[in-house]
Design a protein around this motif. Structure first.
Motif, PDB file in Angstrom:
ATOM      1  N   VAL A  64       0.844  -1.199   0.000  1.00  0.00           N
ATOM      2  CA  VAL A  64       0.000   0.000   0.000  1.00  0.00           C
ATOM      3  C   VAL A  64       0.875   1.244   0.000  1.00  0.00           C
ATOM      4  CG1 VAL A  64      -1.924   1.172   1.127  1.00  0.00           C
ATOM      5  CG2 VAL A  64      -1.710  -1.321   1.309  1.00  0.00           C
ATOM      6  N   ARG A  65       1.833   1.296   0.892  1.00  0.00           N
ATOM      7  CA  ARG A  65       2.732   2.452   0.963  1.00  0.00           C
ATOM      8  C   ARG A  65       3.541   2.584  -0.341  1.00  0.00           C
ATOM      9  NH1 ARG A  65       2.831   0.098   6.144  1.00  0.00           N
ATOM     10  NH2 ARG A  65       2.254   1.521   7.848  1.00  0.00           N
ATOM     11  N   ALA A  66       3.953   1.435  -0.900  1.00  0.00           N
ATOM     12  CA  ALA A  66       4.743   1.478  -2.141  1.00  0.00           C
ATOM     13  C   ALA A  66       3.911   2.049  -3.294  1.00  0.00           C
ATOM     14  CB  ALA A  66       5.233   0.080  -2.490  1.00  0.00           C
ATOM     15  N   TRP A  67       2.644   1.649  -3.392  1.00  0.00           N
ATOM     16  CA  TRP A  67       1.776   2.161  -4.466  1.00  0.00           C
ATOM     17  C   TRP A  67       1.553   3.662  -4.314  1.00  0.00           C
ATOM     18  CZ3 TRP A  67      -0.361   1.504  -9.064  1.00  0.00           C
ATOM     19  CH2 TRP A  67      -1.466   2.295  -9.422  1.00  0.00           C
ATOM     20  N   ILE A  68       1.246   4.107  -3.112  1.00  0.00           N
ATOM     21  CA  ILE A  68       0.987   5.532  -2.868  1.00  0.00           C
ATOM     22  C   ILE A  68       2.226   6.359  -3.184  1.00  0.00           C
ATOM     23  CG2 ILE A  68       0.448   7.240  -1.092  1.00  0.00           C
ATOM     24  CD1 ILE A  68      -1.326   5.099   0.247  1.00  0.00           C
ATOM     25  N   ALA A  69       3.397   5.892  -2.742  1.00  0.00           N
ATOM     26  CA  ALA A  69       4.639   6.639  -2.982  1.00  0.00           C
ATOM     27  C   ALA A  69       4.936   6.731  -4.473  1.00  0.00           C
ATOM     28  CB  ALA A  69       5.794   5.966  -2.247  1.00  0.00           C
ATOM     29  N   TYR A  70       4.703   5.660  -5.206  1.00  0.00           N
ATOM     30  CA  TYR A  70       4.951   5.657  -6.652  1.00  0.00           C
ATOM     31  C   TYR A  70       4.027   6.635  -7.357  1.00  0.00           C
ATOM     32  CZ  TYR A  70       3.958   3.986 -11.408  1.00  0.00           C
ATOM     33  OH  TYR A  70       3.687   3.918 -12.752  1.00  0.00           O
ATOM     34  N   ARG A  71       2.737   6.581  -7.073  1.00  0.00           N
ATOM     35  CA  ARG A  71       1.792   7.453  -7.774  1.00  0.00           C
ATOM     36  C   ARG A  71       2.002   8.919  -7.400  1.00  0.00           C
ATOM     37  NH1 ARG A  71      -0.127   5.292 -12.284  1.00  0.00           N
ATOM     38  NH2 ARG A  71      -1.350   7.219 -12.344  1.00  0.00           N
ATOM     39  N   GLU A  72       2.334   9.188  -6.156  1.00  0.00           N
ATOM     40  CA  GLU A  72       2.586  10.571  -5.755  1.00  0.00           C
ATOM     41  C   GLU A  72       3.804  11.134  -6.469  1.00  0.00           C
ATOM     42  OE1 GLU A  72       2.828  10.535  -1.503  1.00  0.00           O
ATOM     43  OE2 GLU A  72       0.648  10.715  -1.228  1.00  0.00           O
ATOM     44  N   GLN A  73       4.857  10.333  -6.580  1.00  0.00           N
ATOM     45  CA  GLN A  73       6.060  10.807  -7.270  1.00  0.00           C
ATOM     46  C   GLN A  73       5.807  10.953  -8.768  1.00  0.00           C
ATOM     47  OE1 GLN A  73       9.647   9.274  -5.754  1.00  0.00           O
ATOM     48  NE2 GLN A  73      10.867   9.686  -7.582  1.00  0.00           N
ATOM     49  N   LEU A  74       5.024  10.063  -9.351  1.00  0.00           N
ATOM     50  CA  LEU A  74       4.680  10.155 -10.768  1.00  0.00           C
ATOM     51  C   LEU A  74       3.951  11.462 -11.061  1.00  0.00           C
ATOM     52  CD1 LEU A  74       4.478   8.768 -13.592  1.00  0.00           C
ATOM     53  CD2 LEU A  74       2.313   7.760 -12.799  1.00  0.00           C
ATOM     54  N   VAL A  75       2.977  11.806 -10.223  1.00  0.00           N
ATOM     55  CA  VAL A  75       2.222  13.050 -10.407  1.00  0.00           C
ATOM     56  C   VAL A  75       3.123  14.258 -10.176  1.00  0.00           C
ATOM     57  CG1 VAL A  75       0.385  14.464  -9.405  1.00  0.00           C
ATOM     58  CG2 VAL A  75      -0.035  12.036  -9.913  1.00  0.00           C
ATOM     59  N   ALA A  76       3.977  14.193  -9.143  1.00  0.00           N
ATOM     60  CA  ALA A  76       4.854  15.322  -8.830  1.00  0.00           C
ATOM     61  C   ALA A  76       5.828  15.613  -9.976  1.00  0.00           C
ATOM     62  CB  ALA A  76       5.627  15.039  -7.541  1.00  0.00           C
ATOM     63  N   GLU A  77       6.324  14.579 -10.632  1.00  0.00           N
ATOM     64  CA  GLU A  77       7.324  14.775 -11.680  1.00  0.00           C
ATOM     65  C   GLU A  77       6.727  14.992 -13.062  1.00  0.00           C
ATOM     66  OE1 GLU A  77      10.276  11.706 -11.658  1.00  0.00           O
ATOM     67  OE2 GLU A  77      10.786  11.991  -9.536  1.00  0.00           O
ATOM     68  N   HIS A  78       5.514  14.467 -13.308  1.00  0.00           N
ATOM     69  CA  HIS A  78       4.964  14.518 -14.667  1.00  0.00           C
ATOM     70  C   HIS A  78       3.554  15.107 -14.755  1.00  0.00           C
ATOM     71  CE1 HIS A  78       8.312  12.305 -16.486  1.00  0.00           C
ATOM     72  NE2 HIS A  78       8.318  11.584 -15.371  1.00  0.00           N
ATOM     73  N   GLY A  79       3.010  15.547 -13.634  1.00  0.00           N
ATOM     74  CA  GLY A  79       1.780  16.317 -13.704  1.00  0.00           C
ATOM     75  C   GLY A  79       0.515  15.572 -13.315  1.00  0.00           C
TER      76      GLY A  79
END
Length: 376
Positions: A249-264
């Motif tokens: 759960v934490r891994a999924w949230i961290a991945y999606r948050e970083q994806l949005v932060a870097e690519h919008g």
């Protein structure tokens, strides 16, 4: 108006010779109007069959049909005659010399599982094309294949690569330690940890969209919509793990948050965004192009398999995992932890008490989990 009624009122389609003969017989027995409705129902049934058959199933059948064609050419048999003798000769040929290229151990014959697949596909294709094969004939060919397989085992011959190594908790820790804080590292960790916890096939994370993964107060709910069977289409619930290092759960949230932060947010916060992206060494999102020229941004099934092999290799896992390792891992680890077989089946999308699932519930060495241990 029903689908069949709509088809019945449409202009009469061009019929192949077999269907035309049937329509003539129906017309003689029931009249022209009824024959037209029955023909429309056949067309509707064909459309339903096409709609519910996965593309990779058709690909598999086509490949197996080409194997049958090679066999018939080599033996001088007509392709349209699936006789008892031809089918039994086919399975013997498959095990003896059917491969075009040597297998992983240099063998020229197929593994029994592959031979069974080619046999079944040939029988299905022959029947579909109007060449009758009785149940007894097909059953005798299967029996011959099983008997020949036993002979191979007695002779000490092992065919194929064997089952994929099962992922385990120790391997998950090694992978977590090897994944850095880059976007690729976040994606890799999320892909492996979530996949392990719902026993994913490679095709399942490849088919996921962002909207198919829901963050719940108790974990994740993953809607798997690309399954082949009614059991594999499911909503898998993944709870938070006690160990944050391997928490899906934490891994999924961290991945999606970083994806949005870097690519919008506008591009990657949408429900129809791919769950797992192809990311180049510079952190850029890349795409592939399908047969119709459309851009696909998510990892395909082959991409998922390659990623899992690469990730496990980078982590130093003794035997590299494959696309099926995560699926085997949930079943075998769940069994060792005493999880109920029904709960494992529901989580992984197996039929309850599935033979396939039981095959994944492996014992590590046969000593710790031994039926004879402690009896006397």
């Amino acid at each position: 108006m029903t689908d069949i009624e709509a088809a019945a009122t449409a202009p009469a389609p061009q019929l192949d010779s077999e269907r035309a003969t049937l329509v003539e017989q129906w017309a003689q027995r029931h009249g022209v109007a009824t024959a037209h409705r029955l023909a429309a129902a056949e067309d509707f049934a064909d459309a339903v069959s096409k709609a519910i058959t996965p593309e990779n199933t058709d690909d598999t059948y086509d490949k197996s049909w080409r194997v049958w064609q090679r066999f018939c050419a080599a033996q001088g048999f007509p392709e349209a005659e699936g006789t008892r003798g031809a089918l039994i000769a086919f399975v013997a040929w498959l095990l003896r010399e059917g491969r075009q290229r040597p297998g992983p151990r240099g063998e020229l014959g197929y593994a029994p599982t592959s031979a069974r697949l080619h046999l079944e596909a040939a029988v299905i294709r022959l029947r579909r094309d109007g060449y009758p094969i009785s149940k007894d004939t097909a059953a005798e060919a299967r029996t011959a294949l099983e008997g020949l397989t036993v002979q191979l085992l007695k002779a000490g011959e092992r065919r194929g690569r064997g089952q994929a190594v099962a992922a385990d908790v120790e391997g998950l820790h090694a992978i977590a330690a090897a994944c850095d804080d880059s976007l690729t590292g976040r994606r890799d960790l999320a892909l492996v940890l979530t996949g392990f916890n719902y026993a994913s096939r490679a095709s399942e994370p490849a088919g996921l969209f962002n909207g198919d993964v829901t963050v719940h107060s108790r974990g994740l709910i993953i809607s798997v919509l690309t399954g082949k069977t009614k059991h594999s289409v499911r909503e898998a619930k993944i709870p938070y793990a006690a160990d944050p290092a391997i928490c899906p759960v934490r891994a999924w949230i961290a991945y999606r948050e970083q994806l949005v932060a870097e690519h919008g947010q506008e591009r990657h916060g949408r429900p129809d965004d791919a769950a797992f992206h192809w990311i180049d060494p510079h952190g850029n999102i890349r795409f592939t192009t399908d047969e119709d020229g459309n851009k696909r941004y998510g990892l395909g099934s082959d991409g998922v398999t390659r990623a899992i092999k690469r990730i496990s290799g980078r982590a130093g896992v003794p035997i590299r995992w494959t696309g099926h390792s995560l699926r085997a891992g949930l079943a075998s680890t769940g069994r060792c932890k005493g999880k109920d077989a029904v709960a494992i089946a529901d989580q992984g999308g197996w039929a309850r008490h599935s033979r396939s699932m039981l095959g994944y519930m492996r014992r590590d060495d046969g000593w710790e989990d031994n039926a004879a241990a402690g009896l006397t």
